[in-house]
Design a protein around this motif. Structure first.
Motif, PDB file in Angstrom:
ATOM      1  N   ILE A 139      -7.541  -6.785   1.186  1.00 31.90           N
ATOM      2  CA  ILE A 139      -7.168  -5.360   1.271  1.00 31.90           C
ATOM      3  C   ILE A 139      -5.705  -5.449   1.442  1.00 31.90           C
ATOM      4  CG2 ILE A 139      -7.017  -3.323   2.697  1.00 31.90           C
ATOM      5  CD1 ILE A 139     -10.016  -4.123   3.749  1.00 31.90           C
ATOM      6  N   VAL A 140      -5.049  -6.350   1.978  1.00 31.36           N
ATOM      7  CA  VAL A 140      -3.588  -6.483   2.095  1.00 31.36           C
ATOM      8  C   VAL A 140      -3.112  -6.872   0.752  1.00 31.36           C
ATOM      9  CG1 VAL A 140      -1.695  -7.720   3.409  1.00 31.36           C
ATOM     10  CG2 VAL A 140      -3.643  -6.765   4.621  1.00 31.36           C
ATOM     11  N   ILE A 141      -3.586  -7.771   0.239  1.00 32.95           N
ATOM     12  CA  ILE A 141      -2.904  -8.325  -1.137  1.00 32.95           C
ATOM     13  C   ILE A 141      -3.169  -7.232  -2.072  1.00 32.95           C
ATOM     14  CG2 ILE A 141      -3.248  -9.838  -2.965  1.00 32.95           C
ATOM     15  CD1 ILE A 141      -2.075 -11.008  -0.419  1.00 32.95           C
ATOM     16  N   LEU A 142      -3.911  -6.295  -2.205  1.00 36.54           N
ATOM     17  CA  LEU A 142      -4.310  -5.395  -3.352  1.00 36.54           C
ATOM     18  C   LEU A 142      -3.247  -4.294  -2.840  1.00 36.54           C
ATOM     19  CD1 LEU A 142      -5.903  -3.847  -5.350  1.00 36.54           C
ATOM     20  CD2 LEU A 142      -7.516  -3.081  -3.811  1.00 36.54           C
ATOM     21  N   SER A 143      -2.939  -4.080  -1.460  1.00 35.13           N
ATOM     22  CA  SER A 143      -2.221  -2.934  -1.265  1.00 35.13           C
ATOM     23  C   SER A 143      -0.519  -3.500  -1.576  1.00 35.13           C
ATOM     24  CB  SER A 143      -2.159  -2.594   0.259  1.00 35.13           C
ATOM     25  OG  SER A 143      -1.679  -3.726   1.199  1.00 35.13           O
ATOM     26  N   THR A 144      -0.351  -4.595  -1.396  1.00 37.25           N
ATOM     27  CA  THR A 144       0.865  -5.028  -1.783  1.00 37.25           C
ATOM     28  C   THR A 144       1.085  -5.204  -3.301  1.00 37.25           C
ATOM     29  OG1 THR A 144       0.864  -6.797   0.175  1.00 37.25           O
ATOM     30  CG2 THR A 144       2.514  -7.219  -1.630  1.00 37.25           C
ATOM     31  N   TYR A 145       0.070  -5.448  -4.015  1.00 35.00           N
ATOM     32  CA  TYR A 145       0.125  -5.346  -5.460  1.00 35.00           C
ATOM     33  C   TYR A 145       0.358  -3.864  -6.067  1.00 35.00           C
ATOM     34  CZ  TYR A 145      -1.797  -5.137 -10.392  1.00 35.00           C
ATOM     35  OH  TYR A 145      -2.078  -4.923 -11.631  1.00 35.00           O
ATOM     36  N   MET A 146      -0.275  -2.886  -5.285  1.00 32.65           N
ATOM     37  CA  MET A 146      -0.100  -1.622  -5.823  1.00 32.65           C
ATOM     38  C   MET A 146       1.616  -0.944  -5.255  1.00 32.65           C
ATOM     39  SD  MET A 146      -3.676  -0.173  -4.903  1.00 32.65           S
ATOM     40  CE  MET A 146      -3.241   1.609  -5.211  1.00 32.65           C
ATOM     41  N   ALA A 147       1.704  -1.531  -4.090  1.00 29.48           N
ATOM     42  CA  ALA A 147       3.198  -1.055  -3.521  1.00 29.48           C
ATOM     43  C   ALA A 147       4.384  -1.512  -4.599  1.00 29.48           C
ATOM     44  CB  ALA A 147       3.232  -1.679  -2.105  1.00 29.48           C
ATOM     45  N   PHE A 148       4.041  -2.557  -5.176  1.00 26.68           N
ATOM     46  CA  PHE A 148       5.396  -3.251  -5.829  1.00 26.68           C
ATOM     47  C   PHE A 148       5.092  -2.889  -7.477  1.00 26.68           C
ATOM     48  CE2 PHE A 148       5.771  -5.176  -1.659  1.00 26.68           C
ATOM     49  CZ  PHE A 148       7.088  -5.353  -1.745  1.00 26.68           C
ATOM     50  N   PHE A 274       4.232  -0.840   1.549  1.00 26.79           N
ATOM     51  CA  PHE A 274       4.757   0.382   0.999  1.00 26.79           C
ATOM     52  C   PHE A 274       6.155   0.625   1.497  1.00 26.79           C
ATOM     53  CE2 PHE A 274       0.350   0.808   0.181  1.00 26.79           C
ATOM     54  CZ  PHE A 274       0.184   1.077  -1.079  1.00 26.79           C
ATOM     55  N   ILE A 275       6.071   0.470   2.844  1.00 24.09           N
ATOM     56  CA  ILE A 275       7.373   0.288   3.467  1.00 24.09           C
ATOM     57  C   ILE A 275       8.430  -0.632   2.898  1.00 24.09           C
ATOM     58  CG2 ILE A 275       8.727   0.406   5.724  1.00 24.09           C
ATOM     59  CD1 ILE A 275       6.790   2.671   5.407  1.00 24.09           C
ATOM     60  N   GLY A 276       7.896  -2.067   2.907  1.00 26.32           N
ATOM     61  CA  GLY A 276       8.721  -3.046   2.470  1.00 26.32           C
ATOM     62  C   GLY A 276       9.355  -2.703   0.958  1.00 26.32           C
ATOM     63  N   ALA A 277       8.579  -2.039   0.117  1.00 23.99           N
ATOM     64  CA  ALA A 277       8.880  -1.874  -1.353  1.00 23.99           C
ATOM     65  C   ALA A 277       9.958  -0.826  -1.300  1.00 23.99           C
ATOM     66  CB  ALA A 277       7.661  -1.121  -2.073  1.00 23.99           C
TER      67      ALA A 277
END
Length: 337
Positions: A139-148, A274-277
């Motif tokens: 889930i974390v990897i997918l959210s990171t992929y989408m956020a960037f 999303f915050i990091g992006a």
């Protein structure tokens, strides 16, 4: 038993009272208007951030304590011993892989880890599971992929360097510590002949015991979550953007700042990308990678929750190890490009 009941009632009453006060101030127009002269805007901002952290974290804590209750009732010490390799460094590798496949937040992982350690999981294996679970689960990897912007580069770096950092940290813990480091000694249950002769419990009785353990775990962990969320909200309210920019010059400074923000903001690992992006235009990719690695491994509210479970010296040493290893891994990522 009476002492345990009194402690539980004290925790419930305290948390319920805090929740009622926060709810009244947040939602009541009458109270808001009556106190508007006395309450500054910074308090309303702090209150909003505090509630958002709680709302973000509580579902994962609930899931975590339910899993912990399940482990307590259905997982025996014999099962644990069969699953964990005898070689400590192989155990570290296995635990990091299992953690990476386990969708857990850094808040919900603490009660699970405590229950696993009390069942006989070595502390180094428990740390590996605790670090990779919130950091690189699917889930974390997918959210990171989408956020960037559907770009796999940051997600792949988070997964690769995060896993490497977790392996190194767990291996250091395996070298330094032999005992389980729990505040309270783990009680090992042996199955005697008398115990075997007792009538087996029904499934509904076992479900009741799971809920009983989950409730105990929730109120034990919940007080640290409340305190940590409030402190994190206070830091977020008091830190200005200009002060962040002031200390964020260069790779070294920006990495330190982003790791500090990750610790203080105490974001949920499923949402921190999303915050990091949003900092992509302000800080280099190395600093953002450090932000995404450090926060899920250790943050302010998580530190307080760990403090309630493990010995204070162990938590402090673990905090230092995580900080140094993540910083060095982020620097290594910057070197290879």
């Amino acid at each position: 038993m009476n002492h345990r009941l009194h402690a539980l009632l004290f925790d419930v009453t305290g948390m319920f009272s805090i929740a009622i006060v926060v709810f009244i101030i947040s939602t009541s127009q009458t109270v808001g208007q009556a106190l508007s002269v006395y309450i500054p805007n910074t308090f309303h901002q702090l209150n909003t951030i505090f509630l958002s952290i709680l709302i973000e974290a509580l579902p994962f804590v609930l899931i975590g304590v339910l899993i912990a209750g399940f482990i307590q009732i259905f997982v025996t010490e014999e099962m644990v011993r069969r699953c964990i390799p005898q070689n400590k460094y192989l155990a570290v590798l296995v635990s990091c892989v299992i953690g990476g496949l386990f969708p857990a937040c850094e808040c919900g992982i603490v009660p699970i880890v405590r229950r696993l350690v009390s069942k006989g999981v070595p502390i180094h294996a428990a740390v590996g599971f605790m670090l990779t679970g919130p950091l690189i689960n699917p889930i974390v990897i997918l959210s990171t992929y989408m956020a960037f912007g559907n770009d796999m580069k940051m997600a792949a770096q988070r997964m690769g360097f995060g896993f490497l950092a977790a392996l190194i940290i767990s291996a250091i813990v395996a070298f330094l510590y032999q005992s389980n480091q729990l505040k309270e000694p783990a009680v090992v249950h042996t199955h005697s002949t008398m115990a075997d002769s007792r009538p087996k419990k029904t499934f509904s009785q076992k479900l009741g015991e799971i809920m009983h353990h989950a409730i105990d775990e929730f109120f034990d962990m919940g007080k640290y979550l409340f305190i940590g969320a409030f402190i994190a909200a206070a830091f977020q309210t008091s830190i200005s953007t200009s002060s962040i920019d002031l200390f964020g010059d260069g790779i070294f400074g920006s990495t330190v700042v982003m790791m500090g923000l990750a610790y203080l903001m105490s974001l949920c690992s499923e949402a921190d990308a999303f915050i990091g992006a949003s900092f992509s235009q302000t800080f280099p990719a190395t600093a953002i990678l450090a932000f995404l690695m450090y926060g899920p491994m250790i943050d302010l509210k998580n530190t307080l929750m760990l403090w309630g479970v493990f010995r204070a010296k162990f938590v402090l040493v673990l905090l230092v190890i995580i900080t140094l290893v993540v910083f060095l891994c982020a620097g290594f990522a910057d070197m290879i490009g």
